[in-house]
Design a protein around this motif. Structure first.
Motif, PDB file in Angstrom:
ATOM      1  N   ILE A  67      29.171 -25.680  47.802  1.00 28.30           N
ATOM      2  CA  ILE A  67      28.258 -26.570  47.358  1.00 28.30           C
ATOM      3  C   ILE A  67      27.886 -26.016  45.879  1.00 28.30           C
ATOM      4  O   ILE A  67      27.757 -24.464  45.583  1.00 28.30           O
ATOM      5  N   ALA A  68      27.945 -26.993  44.927  1.00 26.80           N
ATOM      6  CA  ALA A  68      27.503 -26.385  43.412  1.00 26.80           C
ATOM      7  C   ALA A  68      26.324 -27.149  42.781  1.00 26.80           C
ATOM      8  O   ALA A  68      26.380 -28.279  42.939  1.00 26.80           O
ATOM      9  N   ALA A  69      25.182 -26.683  42.602  1.00 24.72           N
ATOM     10  CA  ALA A  69      24.220 -27.356  41.689  1.00 24.72           C
ATOM     11  C   ALA A  69      24.061 -26.965  40.381  1.00 24.72           C
ATOM     12  O   ALA A  69      24.077 -25.829  40.059  1.00 24.72           O
ATOM     13  N   VAL A  70      23.986 -27.788  39.562  1.00 26.26           N
ATOM     14  CA  VAL A  70      24.031 -27.958  38.145  1.00 26.26           C
ATOM     15  C   VAL A  70      22.421 -27.986  37.744  1.00 26.26           C
ATOM     16  O   VAL A  70      21.838 -28.969  38.218  1.00 26.26           O
ATOM     17  N   VAL A  71      22.010 -26.868  37.244  1.00 30.87           N
ATOM     18  CA  VAL A  71      20.607 -26.971  36.796  1.00 30.87           C
ATOM     19  C   VAL A  71      20.456 -26.764  35.158  1.00 30.87           C
ATOM     20  O   VAL A  71      20.882 -26.034  34.826  1.00 30.87           O
ATOM     21  N   ASP A  72      19.704 -27.496  34.794  1.00 31.42           N
ATOM     22  CA  ASP A  72      19.585 -27.519  33.033  1.00 31.42           C
ATOM     23  C   ASP A  72      18.174 -27.216  32.757  1.00 31.42           C
ATOM     24  O   ASP A  72      17.275 -27.019  33.511  1.00 31.42           O
ATOM     25  N   VAL A  73      17.812 -27.280  31.784  1.00 28.65           N
ATOM     26  CA  VAL A  73      16.690 -27.026  30.785  1.00 28.65           C
ATOM     27  C   VAL A  73      15.176 -27.505  31.335  1.00 28.65           C
ATOM     28  O   VAL A  73      14.371 -26.960  31.714  1.00 28.65           O
ATOM     29  N   ARG A  74      15.588 -28.916  32.135  1.00 26.69           N
ATOM     30  CA  ARG A  74      14.474 -29.531  32.412  1.00 26.69           C
ATOM     31  C   ARG A  74      13.850 -29.061  33.657  1.00 26.69           C
ATOM     32  O   ARG A  74      12.779 -29.271  34.003  1.00 26.69           O
ATOM     33  N   ALA A  75      14.615 -28.067  34.515  1.00 21.17           N
ATOM     34  CA  ALA A  75      14.273 -27.527  35.461  1.00 21.17           C
ATOM     35  C   ALA A  75      13.777 -25.997  35.368  1.00 21.17           C
ATOM     36  O   ALA A  75      13.425 -25.484  36.159  1.00 21.17           O
ATOM     37  N   MET A  76      13.607 -25.633  34.056  1.00 22.88           N
ATOM     38  CA  MET A  76      13.700 -24.224  33.860  1.00 22.88           C
ATOM     39  C   MET A  76      12.174 -23.719  33.919  1.00 22.88           C
ATOM     40  O   MET A  76      11.636 -22.550  34.135  1.00 22.88           O
ATOM     41  N   THR A  77      11.144 -24.765  34.149  1.00 25.97           N
ATOM     42  CA  THR A  77       9.836 -24.382  34.510  1.00 25.97           C
ATOM     43  C   THR A  77       9.738 -23.839  35.926  1.00 25.97           C
ATOM     44  O   THR A  77       8.660 -23.370  36.354  1.00 25.97           O
ATOM     45  N   GLU A 113      26.747 -32.125  16.653  1.00 29.09           N
ATOM     46  CA  GLU A 113      26.792 -33.031  15.492  1.00 29.09           C
ATOM     47  C   GLU A 113      27.892 -33.884  15.753  1.00 29.09           C
ATOM     48  O   GLU A 113      28.155 -35.015  15.220  1.00 29.09           O
ATOM     49  N   SER A 114      29.076 -33.370  16.690  1.00 30.80           N
ATOM     50  CA  SER A 114      30.199 -34.053  16.652  1.00 30.80           C
ATOM     51  C   SER A 114      29.902 -35.507  17.641  1.00 30.80           C
ATOM     52  O   SER A 114      30.727 -36.342  17.440  1.00 30.80           O
ATOM     53  N   VAL A 115      28.972 -35.137  18.511  1.00 28.46           N
ATOM     54  CA  VAL A 115      28.564 -36.328  19.220  1.00 28.46           C
ATOM     55  C   VAL A 115      27.340 -37.136  18.819  1.00 28.46           C
ATOM     56  O   VAL A 115      27.223 -38.062  19.470  1.00 28.46           O
ATOM     57  N   ARG A 116      26.785 -36.627  17.711  1.00 25.65           N
ATOM     58  CA  ARG A 116      25.838 -37.347  17.150  1.00 25.65           C
ATOM     59  C   ARG A 116      24.620 -37.758  18.172  1.00 25.65           C
ATOM     60  O   ARG A 116      23.921 -38.604  18.072  1.00 25.65           O
ATOM     61  N   ARG A 117      24.218 -36.551  18.784  1.00 22.09           N
ATOM     62  CA  ARG A 117      23.165 -36.579  19.585  1.00 22.09           C
ATOM     63  C   ARG A 117      22.149 -35.446  19.231  1.00 22.09           C
ATOM     64  O   ARG A 117      22.709 -34.393  19.049  1.00 22.09           O
ATOM     65  N   PRO A 118      20.760 -35.795  19.806  1.00 23.09           N
ATOM     66  CA  PRO A 118      20.022 -34.811  19.674  1.00 23.09           C
ATOM     67  C   PRO A 118      19.869 -33.860  20.766  1.00 23.09           C
ATOM     68  O   PRO A 118      20.267 -34.342  21.952  1.00 23.09           O
ATOM     69  N   HIS A 119      19.426 -32.633  20.577  1.00 23.55           N
ATOM     70  CA  HIS A 119      19.093 -31.485  21.569  1.00 23.55           C
ATOM     71  C   HIS A 119      17.926 -32.083  22.303  1.00 23.55           C
ATOM     72  O   HIS A 119      17.190 -32.624  22.088  1.00 23.55           O
ATOM     73  N   PRO A 120      18.135 -31.844  23.707  1.00 25.66           N
ATOM     74  CA  PRO A 120      16.905 -32.135  24.609  1.00 25.66           C
ATOM     75  C   PRO A 120      15.577 -31.607  24.137  1.00 25.66           C
ATOM     76  O   PRO A 120      14.507 -32.277  24.293  1.00 25.66           O
ATOM     77  N   LEU A 121      15.607 -30.464  23.611  1.00 28.36           N
ATOM     78  CA  LEU A 121      14.376 -29.871  22.906  1.00 28.36           C
ATOM     79  C   LEU A 121      13.914 -29.894  21.675  1.00 28.36           C
ATOM     80  O   LEU A 121      13.189 -29.303  21.036  1.00 28.36           O
ATOM     81  N   GLN A 122      14.839 -30.658  20.765  1.00 24.00           N
ATOM     82  CA  GLN A 122      14.700 -30.889  19.444  1.00 24.00           C
ATOM     83  C   GLN A 122      13.431 -31.426  19.012  1.00 24.00           C
ATOM     84  O   GLN A 122      12.831 -31.010  18.093  1.00 24.00           O
ATOM     85  N   ARG A 123      12.942 -32.474  19.825  1.00 27.90           N
ATOM     86  CA  ARG A 123      11.868 -33.227  19.555  1.00 27.90           C
ATOM     87  C   ARG A 123      11.888 -33.659  17.957  1.00 27.90           C
ATOM     88  O   ARG A 123      12.718 -34.249  17.486  1.00 27.90           O
ATOM     89  N   LEU A 127      17.705 -29.604  14.722  1.00 23.65           N
ATOM     90  CA  LEU A 127      18.912 -29.320  15.913  1.00 23.65           C
ATOM     91  C   LEU A 127      18.659 -27.814  16.212  1.00 23.65           C
ATOM     92  O   LEU A 127      18.663 -27.556  17.447  1.00 23.65           O
ATOM     93  N   LEU A 128      18.724 -26.858  15.434  1.00 21.93           N
ATOM     94  CA  LEU A 128      18.596 -25.574  15.562  1.00 21.93           C
ATOM     95  C   LEU A 128      17.434 -24.938  15.996  1.00 21.93           C
ATOM     96  O   LEU A 128      17.499 -24.406  16.980  1.00 21.93           O
ATOM     97  N   ASP A 129      16.201 -25.809  15.829  1.00 21.82           N
ATOM     98  CA  ASP A 129      14.919 -25.489  16.565  1.00 21.82           C
ATOM     99  C   ASP A 129      15.157 -25.826  17.915  1.00 21.82           C
ATOM    100  O   ASP A 129      14.593 -24.828  18.541  1.00 21.82           O
ATOM    101  N   GLY A 130      15.862 -26.927  18.367  1.00 18.96           N
ATOM    102  CA  GLY A 130      15.834 -27.363  19.617  1.00 18.96           C
ATOM    103  C   GLY A 130      16.810 -25.947  20.686  1.00 18.96           C
ATOM    104  O   GLY A 130      16.616 -25.720  21.657  1.00 18.96           O
ATOM    105  N   ILE A 131      17.954 -25.668  20.006  1.00 19.78           N
ATOM    106  CA  ILE A 131      18.847 -24.742  20.653  1.00 19.78           C
ATOM    107  C   ILE A 131      18.231 -23.467  20.626  1.00 19.78           C
ATOM    108  O   ILE A 131      18.158 -22.576  21.736  1.00 19.78           O
ATOM    109  N   GLN A 132      17.431 -22.918  19.676  1.00 24.24           N
ATOM    110  CA  GLN A 132      16.677 -21.634  19.584  1.00 24.24           C
ATOM    111  C   GLN A 132      15.695 -21.707  20.932  1.00 24.24           C
ATOM    112  O   GLN A 132      15.445 -20.568  21.461  1.00 24.24           O
TER     113      GLN A 132
END
Length: 297
Positions: A67-77, A113-123, A127-132
């Motif tokens: 079994i593999a579970a993919v966990v992203d930043v939305r669950a990091m709390t 930038e290549s997919v022209r999508r914002p970072h989930p935490l960018q608000r 873009l770099l703010d969201g990454i950091q």
């Protein structure tokens, strides 16, 4: 099979996490291709329940052993719940591992930038703010990881190849070594456990009939390995790795990366990486080659 896995018949529970844009979706696809049951965005507190359902399925004659579970930043709390969930899975006899995918800020910016999508935490920030912000949130999780893979210099196919041994982690040799060739002018791989420099060997680039070929071509491989010191280097690295791999197995470490570099990652490092990979493989060690920068020139 390890004694600790005997009760679970070799069952493996893998948690895949890491930076957004570092390759979690690719990892999930590779695992599915290898027959894993993959759950995307599984809340960490549900990990024990998922393992329990899989255990019950074995009793019905339809075993789910990987079994593999993919966990992203939305669950990091729920970081503490993730640790507790993995501990509960281990108590049930499963081998639980955490794989963390990382990449440099530069690489992540380029991908978003290549997919022209914002970072989930960018608000409303950059873009770099969201990454950091995400990197700060995931700092402790990265430190807890059993395996960290830097995907900065890897394309989708190279990342898939590097994940292949992890995807087959419930079978075969107990230790897997990635032997990665690279070019120093493109940077040293961040996930390398060992780094070796092949620039002490003559460069085939200056041999006209070899310049357009690569280290996987027989003429270049023969030229490189016939140079003074090349064979001795390979033999001594193999000897060096013997106590290291034995120690890794004792400590339960199952994956490591040996990086072999030259100027551009096209000739010398490629040929030596191929030779090293062949020599390092045995009954307990599976080695495979990743040519990170081959084709970049």
């Amino acid at each position: 099979m390890d004694e600790q896995l005997a009760g679970a018949a070799g069952a493996v529970f893998l948690v895949v996490s890491g930076m957004s844009g570092a390759g979690r979706s690719t990892a999930a696809n590779v695992l599915e291709d290898h027959g894993w049951y993959v759950v995307d965005n599984l809340p960490p507190q549900l990990i024990p329940a998922m393992a329990e359902l899989a255990t019950q399925a074995r009793d019905t004659g339809h075993p789910v052993l990987r079994i593999a579970a993919v966990v992203d930043v939305r669950a990091m709390t729920f970081t503490s719940e993730l640790r507790e969930g993995l501990a509960a899975v281990r108590d049930r006899g499963w081998r639980a591992q955490l794989v963390f995918l990382d990449a440099t800020d530069e690489a992540l910016v380029r991908r978003f930038e290549s997919v022209r999508r914002p970072h989930p935490l960018q608000r409303d920030g950059r873009l770099l703010d969201g990454i950091q912000a995400e990197r700060e949130l995931l700092r402790d999780l990265r430190a807890d990881a059993d395996v960290v893979i830097d995907t900065s210099g890897l394309n989708v196919h190279q990342l898939a190849r590097k994940l292949d041994p992890i995807a087959g982690a419930s079978h075969g040799p107990s230790l897997r070594l990635a032997v990665m060739s690279f070019g120093f002018k493109y940077g040293v791989p961040l996930d390398a456990d060992f780094v070796f420099d092949m620039r002490f060997l003559p460069n085939p680039f200056w041999v006209p009939e070899l310049r357009s070929l690569t280290g996987v071509d027989e003429p270049v491989a023969s030229y490189v390995m016939e140079q003074e010191g090349a064979g001795t280097f390979v033999e001594r690295v193999v000897a060096l790795m013997e106590p290291v791999t034995a120690g890794y197995r004792r400590e339960g470490r199952r994956y490591a990366t040996i990086a072999v570099g030259c100027t551009g990652g096209k000739h010398r490092s490629v040929a030596v990486a191929e030779a090293l990979s062949r020599r390092l493989a045995d009954e307990t060690v599976a080695s495979f080659v990743v040519h990170r920068d081959l084709g970049r020139e």
